[in-house]
Design a protein around this motif. Structure first.
Motif, mmCIF file in Angstrom:
data_model
loop_
_atom_site.group_PDB
_atom_site.id
_atom_site.type_symbol
_atom_site.label_atom_id
_atom_site.label_comp_id
_atom_site.label_asym_id
_atom_site.label_seq_id
_atom_site.Cartn_x
_atom_site.Cartn_y
_atom_site.Cartn_z
ATOM 1 N N UNK A 44 48.463 37.597 42.291
ATOM 2 C CA UNK A 44 47.972 36.810 41.150
ATOM 3 C C UNK A 44 46.840 35.873 41.566
ATOM 4 N N UNK A 45 46.884 35.357 42.805
ATOM 5 C CA UNK A 45 45.776 34.535 43.281
ATOM 6 C C UNK A 45 44.502 35.363 43.371
ATOM 7 N N UNK A 46 44.646 36.641 43.725
ATOM 8 C CA UNK A 46 43.490 37.535 43.743
ATOM 9 C C UNK A 46 42.866 37.628 42.352
ATOM 10 N N UNK A 47 43.706 37.785 41.329
ATOM 11 C CA UNK A 47 43.176 37.904 39.963
ATOM 12 C C UNK A 47 42.529 36.599 39.503
ATOM 13 N N UNK A 48 43.086 35.465 39.929
ATOM 14 C CA UNK A 48 42.462 34.176 39.599
ATOM 15 C C UNK A 48 41.081 34.065 40.258
ATOM 16 N N UNK A 49 41.010 34.470 41.527
ATOM 17 C CA UNK A 49 39.722 34.430 42.230
ATOM 18 C C UNK A 49 38.740 35.430 41.633
ATOM 19 N N UNK A 50 39.251 36.585 41.208
ATOM 20 C CA UNK A 50 38.384 37.579 40.574
ATOM 21 C C UNK A 50 37.766 36.995 39.310
ATOM 22 N N UNK A 51 38.555 36.256 38.554
ATOM 23 C CA UNK A 51 38.030 35.611 37.350
ATOM 24 C C UNK A 51 36.962 34.580 37.710
ATOM 25 N N UNK A 52 37.185 33.830 38.794
ATOM 26 C CA UNK A 52 36.194 32.860 39.254
ATOM 27 C C UNK A 52 34.908 33.573 39.662
ATOM 28 N N UNK A 53 35.041 34.721 40.317
ATOM 29 C CA UNK A 53 33.861 35.481 40.722
ATOM 30 C C UNK A 53 33.072 35.947 39.505
ATOM 31 N N UNK A 54 33.759 36.334 38.446
ATOM 32 C CA UNK A 54 33.066 36.749 37.223
ATOM 33 C C UNK A 54 32.183 35.618 36.691
ATOM 34 N N UNK A 55 32.708 34.389 36.730
ATOM 35 C CA UNK A 55 31.944 33.221 36.274
ATOM 36 C C UNK A 55 30.730 33.005 37.178
ATOM 37 N N UNK A 56 30.949 33.072 38.496
ATOM 38 C CA UNK A 56 29.853 32.884 39.445
ATOM 39 C C UNK A 56 28.761 33.934 39.247
ATOM 40 N N UNK A 57 29.183 35.165 38.978
ATOM 41 C CA UNK A 57 28.204 36.235 38.792
ATOM 42 C C UNK A 57 27.327 35.962 37.572
ATOM 43 N N UNK A 58 27.944 35.514 36.476
ATOM 44 C CA UNK A 58 27.166 35.188 35.281
ATOM 45 C C UNK A 58 26.230 34.007 35.538
ATOM 46 N N UNK A 59 26.724 32.983 36.226
ATOM 47 C CA UNK A 59 25.892 31.818 36.534
ATOM 48 C C UNK A 59 24.707 32.215 37.410
ATOM 49 N N UNK A 60 24.959 33.097 38.368
ATOM 50 C CA UNK A 60 23.876 33.538 39.249
ATOM 51 C C UNK A 60 22.815 34.298 38.471
ATOM 52 N N UNK A 61 23.245 35.193 37.581
ATOM 53 C CA UNK A 61 22.276 35.973 36.802
ATOM 54 C C UNK A 61 21.444 35.059 35.906
#
Length: 402
Positions: A51-68
Motif C-alpha cells: 500500500x505504501x507503494x501505491x501511495x508513492x505511485x500516486x505521489x509520482x503521478x503528481x510530480x509527473x504532472x508538475x514537471x510537465x
C-alpha cells in the motif's frame, strides 16, 4: 476486503512555480524507493508495504504532472524545446518505473499468485526492508536521527518517513522522528528485529522461508532476482548518465537493457517448464507479472539515457542538479598492470588507496557481476561501475591506468 481500502483519493493538481530541478530530484528518489518497496512487499507478502507503494505511485503521478507543466512554461524557442526533450523523456520514464512498481505491489494486494520460492531467493538480493509506525512511547519518538544515531549503532537506516500524506525522502541527521510517522527501515537481519520493536512497540515477525523443490522454478526465481538487480543498476546508471552527460554510462545502460531482455526470454521458458511440475500452476501468474514489470523498469532506464546517446545538449536545469550532487557514479575500464588490476574488492571496497565503492563489474567473458556482500578480484579488462565523491573519482580513474 478491498485491497485498496484506505487509499487516498486522487488529488487535483495546479501549476505552481516550483524548480524543475527539485522536481527531478524528488522523482529520482521516489523511483528508487518504489523499486525497493515493491520487491520487499513481494518478499514479505506484506500488504502494508504494498500500500505504501501505491501511495508513492500516486505521489509520482503528481510530480509527473508538475514537471510537465513547468517544462511547458519553460519552452520559449526551438533551442529550448531541443534541450528540454530529453528531460521530458526522464519524466515519462520515471512514470513508467512508478507504474511498474505499482503492478508489482498489486501482485500481493490482488492475490495474483506467487510461488513460495520467492521467499528463499530474494533475501540474497536485497537488504531487509520493513515498515513500522512510530509508537508514542518509542525511545525514538521526538528525537532527531543524529541524536538517535541509529545507523552507527545498529547498521539500520531510516530511508524514508511518511507523515500523513507528506513524504520525507532521504531524511538527514537533523530530521526529527515523530509519533505516528510511518518509517521505512533498511538494514541487516541481525539488527532489524530489535530496532523494529523499539520503534513500534511490537515484535517483528520475519517471513518464513521455503526452499523451492522444482529445478526449473528455482532457475526462474534466480533469474528474476538477477533481472531485478540489473534493472535497478540500470536506473542508477541512467540518471547518472544524464546528470553527468556521460555517453559511456549511457552505453552501459544499453548493455544492461539488452542483457535483461535476453534474461527475460530464459525466465519465461523456465517458468513455463515449471508449470508442468507445479501442483498449482496458477500461482506462477504473479511470477510472470513480476518478470514483465522488471523488464519495463529496464526499458525505462534506457529511455532516461536516450538523450545522451543521441548527443542532445543537456539542459542547464540538469547541470544545476549535477552541481548539487555530492556523490557521483563513474565507469572505469581497468588496464593491464594498473594498480586496480588484481585488487581485491571486499563488500564493495577495493584494497587500494581509494574511497570509491565498486557497485558492479562488467567482465567481458562473464557479463555483469553485482558487487554486494560477495568478494571478488578485479581483472584487466573489467569495467568498474563505482560510486563516490568527485575528488575520489578522479584519483580512482588514475588507479585504473597502467
Amino acid at each position: 476486503m478491498d485491497p485498496f481500502e484506505g487509499e487516498t483519493a486522487a488529488v487535483s493538481v495546479e501549476y505552481e512555480p516550483r524548480s524543475v530541478k527539485d522536481i527531478l530530484v524528488e522523482m529520482k528518489d521516489t523511483a528508487e524507493l518504489l523499486i525497493d518497496l515493491s520487491y520487499s512487499a513481494v518478499l514479505h507478502r506484506n500488504d502494508d508495504l504494498a500500500r505504501e507503494v501505491l501511495r508513492l505511485e500516486e505521489r509520482m503521478d503528481v510530480l509527473e504532472l508538475q514537471a510537465r507543466m513547468s517544462l511547458m512554461m519553460a519552452v520559449r524557442n526551438p533551442d529550448d524545446a531541443e534541450q528540454l526533450a530529453p528531460v521530458l523523456g526522464i519524466v515519462a520514464a520515471a512514470g513508467d518505473i512508478s507504474d511498474a512498481a505499482g503492478d508489482i505491489a498489486k501482485i500481493i494486494l490482488e492475490e495474483v499468485g506467487l510461488p513460495e520460492a520467492m521467499r528463499a531467493a530474494l533475501p540474497e538480493a536485497t537488504e531487509t526492508l520493513v515498515r513500522g509506525v512510530v509508537s508514542p512511547d518509542s525511545a525514538f519518538a521526538d528525537r532527531t536521527l543524529m541524536d538517535i544515531d541509529l545507523e552507527s549503532e545498529t547498521g539500520v537506516r531510516v530511508i524514508a518517513l511518511r507523515r500523513g500524506n507528506e513524504w520525507l525522502l532521504n531524511p538527514g541527521p537533523n530530521t526529527t522522528v515523530a509519533s505516528d510517522d510511518v518509517a521505512l527501515l533498511r538494514g541487516p537481519d541481525t539488527s532489524i528485529e530489535s530496532v523494529y520493536e523499539t520503534l513500534t512497540g511490537t515484535p517483528y515477525e520475519s517471513p518464513a522461508v521455503d526452499v523451492p523443490d522444482i529445478d526449473d522454478l528455482e532457475r526462474a526465481v534466480d533469474t528474476i532476482v538477477h533481472m531485478k538487480n540489473l534493472s535497478e543498476l540500470a536506473v542508477d546508471l541512467a540518471y547518472s548518465s544524464v546528470l553527468f552527460d556521460s555517453e559511456a554510462l549511457a552505453e552501459e545502460v544499453r548493455n544492461l537493457e539488452v542483457e535483461v531482455d535476453a534474461m527475460e526470454s530464459r525466465f519465461e521458458a523456465w517458468t513455463l517448464r515449471a508449470a508442468a511440475d507445479a501442483d498449482d500452476p496458477v500461482v506462477l501468474r504473479g511470477l510472470i507479472q513480476l518478470g514483465n514489470s522488471t523488464e519495463v523498469i529496464s526499458d525505462a532506464a534506457a529511455d532516461i539515457s536516450e538523450g545522451v546517446l543521441r548527443d542532445l545538449d543537456v539542459h542547464p536545469v540538469v547541470q544545476m542538479a549535477v552541481e548539487e550532487s555530492d556523490e557521483i557514479i563513474t565507469r572505469v575500464p581497468v588496464e593491464r598492470e594498473s594498480t586496480l588490476d588484481g585488487a581485491t574488492v571486499i563488500s564493495g571496497v577495493p584494497d587500494t588507496d581509494s574511497t570509491m565503492s565498486v557497485i558492479a563489474i562488467r567482465r567481458p567473458d562473464e557479463g555483469w557481476l553485482l558487487v554486494g556482500d560477495s568478494d571478488t578480484t578485479v581483472q584487466a579488462g573489467d569495467v568498474l561501475i563505482s560510486k563516490g565523491t568527485r575528488t575520489a573519482a578522479a584519483a580512482f580513474d588514475d588507479l585504473s591506468q597502467a
